[in-house]
Write an enzyme that holds these catalytic residues in place. Structure first.
Site, short mmCIF file in Angstrom:
data_model
loop_
_atom_site.label_atom_id
_atom_site.label_comp_id
_atom_site.label_asym_id
_atom_site.label_seq_id
_atom_site.Cartn_x
_atom_site.Cartn_y
_atom_site.Cartn_z
N ASP A 1 0.70 -1.22 0.00
CA ASP A 1 0.02 -0.10 -0.09
C ASP A 1 0.88 1.20 -0.01
OD1 ASP A 1 -2.94 0.70 0.51
OD2 ASP A 1 -1.53 2.10 1.65
N ASN B 1 -3.04 13.13 -2.79
CA ASN B 1 -4.09 13.72 -3.49
C ASN B 1 -4.64 14.87 -2.95
OD1 ASN B 1 -4.35 11.61 -5.49
ND2 ASN B 1 -5.56 10.18 -4.07
N ASP C 1 -2.98 9.60 -9.70
CA ASP C 1 -2.92 8.74 -10.59
C ASP C 1 -1.70 8.50 -11.43
OD1 ASP C 1 -5.78 8.30 -10.48
OD2 ASP C 1 -6.04 9.43 -11.99
N GLU D 1 -4.87 2.61 -3.79
CA GLU D 1 -3.60 2.44 -3.98
C GLU D 1 -3.04 1.17 -3.31
OE1 GLU D 1 -4.42 4.47 -0.11
OE2 GLU D 1 -5.46 4.25 -2.01
#
Length: 341
Positions: free
Chosen positions: A201, A209, A218, A244
């Protein structure tokens, strides 16, 4: 397309087939007269068309067997009637001929042809020519069916690839993992080999973000997956599990080997910042949990995934940017409890 034709018949039968079949360069023609060998050949390398000599021992059994094979239903089977009793009964009237044709089709043949032998008379020569024309027409039907089947397979392969791929990262998706993991478990157990997996992760991905926007997020995932792919072995398969989070299946890999792979991936991500443009470089780390297949794990792999996920959770609780293997999970849990108390 390269069409494969299997002729189940004796040499004298093969010699009576039209020259367009015997000498065609567009076909791969193979002949055999043993039922067991023919069934084995069909199972391993299915032909597109099967020509069956009715008078050969096992011919009706072959047609019946083929009819029951759902996965081989696309093979076009042409039964050539050359049994003397049936040829005699044919002369009893058109209703008898129709009865025999219906019986042959019910037994599994896709086409039923009265096979005529060449005799040196003008009448028989004309009849033989017409018979060969019918054979070639049925062969064309078989070719058309084979082509449609191949087109369908190509379309299905393309749709399957789309359905099992993650469009952003170009890795396999969660659905692909749910399909592949049980098969890898079954293979590992049948071959008595090891199987491990990694769940990883991206650390503090929400902060990325929130700070830089989802487009940057992204792009981070895309660059991450490029690094993962370049540092995995040919036996390893990576999946985007969601958001993620990623899963990597490690075939024929022991506990210690999985730990080494996970540590290598941890280094290749953290050692070099992610340069997204000339103006933007971001430091990224990942947390990883690893687990290996045990005898009491379920066939779907849920318990195996859960152990690796618990390790991932422990890696995050322990400060992130690290690897924890399920073999050492209890030790880390005890250590963290001691620290917190």
């Amino acid at each position: 397309m390269n069409i494969s034709i299997l002729v189940f018949g004796k040499n004298n039968f093969i010699a009576t087939l039209p020259d367009q079949i015997r000498y065609a360069t567009a076909f791969n023609v193979e002949d055999m007269d043993n039922l067991n060998q023919a069934v084995s050949r069909i199972k391993t390398t299915p032909p597109d068309i099967i020509l069956v000599q009715a008078s050969l021992d096992g011919s009706m059994e072959l047609c019946s067997w083929l009819k029951d094979q759902t996965k081989l239903s696309w093979i076009y089977c042409i039964l050539f009637e050359d049994r003397s009793q049936q040829l005699t009964d044919r002369n009893k009237g058109w209703h008898r001929e129709l009865e025999m044709s219906a019986a042959a089709l019910k037994q599994g043949a896709d086409a039923y042809i009265w096979h005529l032998i060449d005799q040196k008379t003008d009448h028989n020569l004309a009849e033989l020519t017409a018979n060969h024309g019918l054979i070639l027409a049925q062969l064309t039907v078989g070719l058309r069916k084979a082509q449609k089947y191949r087109d369908l397979i190509r379309t299905n392969d393309m749709l399957s690839a789309i359905a099992l791929a993650d469009s952003l990262t170009e890795l396999n998706n969660r659905r692909a993992l749910e399909w592949d993991l049980p098969r890898q478990i079954e293979r590992a157990r049948s071959q008595k080999t090891s199987l491990s997996l990694i769940i990883l992760d991206v650390d503090h991905f929400k902060k990325v973000n929130d700070t830089h926007g989802h487009l940057v997020g992204d792009r981070i995932l895309q660059v991450l997956c490029q690094r993962l792919r370049h540092n995995l072995r040919c036996q390893d398969t990576a999946f985007r599990y969601g958001g993620e989070e990623f899963v990597i299946l490690l075939a024929n890999t022991t506990d210690e080997e999985a730990l080494l792979v996970a540590r290598r991936l941890n280094r290749v991500v953290s050692d070099e910042p992610f340069a997204l443009s000339n103006k933007l470089t971001i430091n990224i780390t990942i947390s990883l949990g690893t687990a290996s297949l045990q005898a009491d794990d379920d066939e779907q792999g849920e318990s195996l995934l859960n152990r690796a996920d618990q390790c991932l959770l422990q890696a995050k609780n322990a400060g992130r940017n690290r690897v924890i293997h399920s073999k050492y999970l209890s030790h880390h849990v005890s250590h963290l409890k001691a620290v917190s108390s």
